[in-house]
Design an enzyme around this catalytic site. Sequence first.
Site, PDB file in Angstrom:
ATOM      1  N   ASP A 206       0.831  -1.198   0.000  1.00  0.00           N
ATOM      2  CA  ASP A 206       0.000   0.000   0.000  1.00  0.00           C
ATOM      3  C   ASP A 206       0.872   1.258   0.000  1.00  0.00           C
ATOM      4  O   ASP A 206       1.893   1.324   0.693  1.00  0.00           O
ATOM      5  CB  ASP A 206      -0.891  -0.017   1.245  1.00  0.00           C
ATOM      6  CG  ASP A 206      -1.925   1.080   1.256  1.00  0.00           C
ATOM      7  OD1 ASP A 206      -2.734   1.146   0.312  1.00  0.00           O
ATOM      8  OD2 ASP A 206      -1.935   1.871   2.219  1.00  0.00           O
ATOM      9  N   GLU A 257      14.916 -14.695  -0.677  1.00  0.00           N
ATOM     10  CA  GLU A 257      15.207 -15.819   0.219  1.00  0.00           C
ATOM     11  C   GLU A 257      14.059 -16.835   0.235  1.00  0.00           C
ATOM     12  O   GLU A 257      14.225 -17.957   0.739  1.00  0.00           O
ATOM     13  CB  GLU A 257      15.446 -15.305   1.633  1.00  0.00           C
ATOM     14  CG  GLU A 257      16.637 -14.366   1.766  1.00  0.00           C
ATOM     15  CD  GLU A 257      16.742 -13.781   3.168  1.00  0.00           C
ATOM     16  OE1 GLU A 257      16.253 -14.450   4.116  1.00  0.00           O
ATOM     17  OE2 GLU A 257      17.277 -12.669   3.310  1.00  0.00           O
TER      18      GLU A 257
END
Length: 532
Positions: A206, A257
Amino acid sequence: MEQPRPASQSPSPWWRSAVVYQVYLRSFADGNGDGIGDLTGLRARLPYLTWLGVDALWINPHYPSGGADGGYDVIDYRAVDPDYGDVADLEALVADARRLGLRVLLDVVPNHTSDQHPWFRAALADPDSPEAMRYHFAPPSEEPPNNWQSLFGGPAWSRTPDGRWYLHLFAPEQPDLNWRDPAVAADFEKTLRFWLDRGVSGFRVDVAYGLFKDAGLRDNPGAYSPTLFGHGPEQAMTWNQPEVHDVWRRWRSICDEYPDTMLVGEVCLADLEQVALYSRPDEMHQSFSFRLLKSPWSAEAFADGVRTALDAFGRVQAPVSWVLGNHDKDRLVTRFGGGAVGAARARAAALLLLALPGSAYVYAGDELGLPQAEVPDEAKRDPIFFRSAGARAGRDGCRVPMPWNASAGVGFSPRGAAEPWLPIPAGWPRSAVSRQTRDGGSMLHLYRRALALRAEHPALGSGAATVSRRGDVLTVRCTGEGRTVRCVVNMGSGTVLVRSRGTVLLASAEHVPSSGGSVALPPDSAVWLAED
């Protein structure tokens, strides 16, 4: 031993061409009968999303919230609001979705917190606390520190009980965070890992163009007055500060990751070249292109919106993330004229959206052709309505609960449930999923057929595209793996003849006559033509 495939044959990441279904959680499906959509209700409706044919779902904020702005005023980023369930419910949702072949994206809100967040409460209690450094405070004075305006109306500064000013670019209950304090960045990295460890496939970010503000809090060169497509140079001190890109580089490294995870940013800037920079290879994977969402029904406007986005994102080697509707904008049927005309245009726009190369984001209910609902003033919840003293209608009309069947409560809640959190319009049962699944000519079936064809044809969604316009007719020629599909949209008032050297795959209109190598395309309609 099997040899690794050359890089050129490696499968494209899923998010580059995914169709993502946006779920406004509070309005999707109520599982426990309290009149509020929740995670249990959403879990029960996951088979509908697989039947429809989407690849992933994005869930609007599910966190404990002060309730001032539809969940975008967050109290705790690593929890679930009791209205929606708990963390175990979200984990079960992710597991169910994965079994059905669906990925789950969460909404994360890094620009501001709720005024009920523990940090802000501590900052109010002690101006010298570490938490006070995590927001933007200014000393007591007669006037606000600068001329910045709230997007929801009025000044962007409010007073604390002890007379200080604090910044909120949205509602006063949403104080902006100070991202120049390292503690803010560190805490959000914990939040990302918390949810990634629970199997989510990424985040919609957002206000991704916000976070950092001008260090000197200087006046904006112009008052808040949004341009057609987003924020421009008149708000140069509040948005799009250069430091924000370092945040996305760090977040990208965290996603790296966790294989197959991604970030998509809400970047409401007028300049699409600037929007695309947020999707550079070491930043977010995607940033929304809102041009079509904010364009009038016009071949010229749509051609410019498509071409400009393809060019801008192409320069940074990123896919375009196309948007026609969301929880902040009036429903497409209404925006495009309402009634039968608006519905016909929304059907045509759906075929354009799903043909374009890149990812497509579909707002829940748009596949049903829902219009903007009329919500009585006394039932409204949106702070935009209240901050503008009723001058702006607000966004409640696109957030009314989803109609699942033709019963009085449209199947949103179990029998005997509480009244829904927003009232159900009288005509809502006519658009219900149950009715549209029985109607082969419905908007719902058009979306389902389009999604199935998109999955089958490499030219759709994952190919390359060229854009042309002739008068009121827009053509996007999509090519992938040696196959070509043309999406032709007639945005004029009369039928046009379109040359066809192949097969009509799908048309948005009920009757599209084809003969003699031409297709008669009615006004406000679109067709997919496969070139043999």
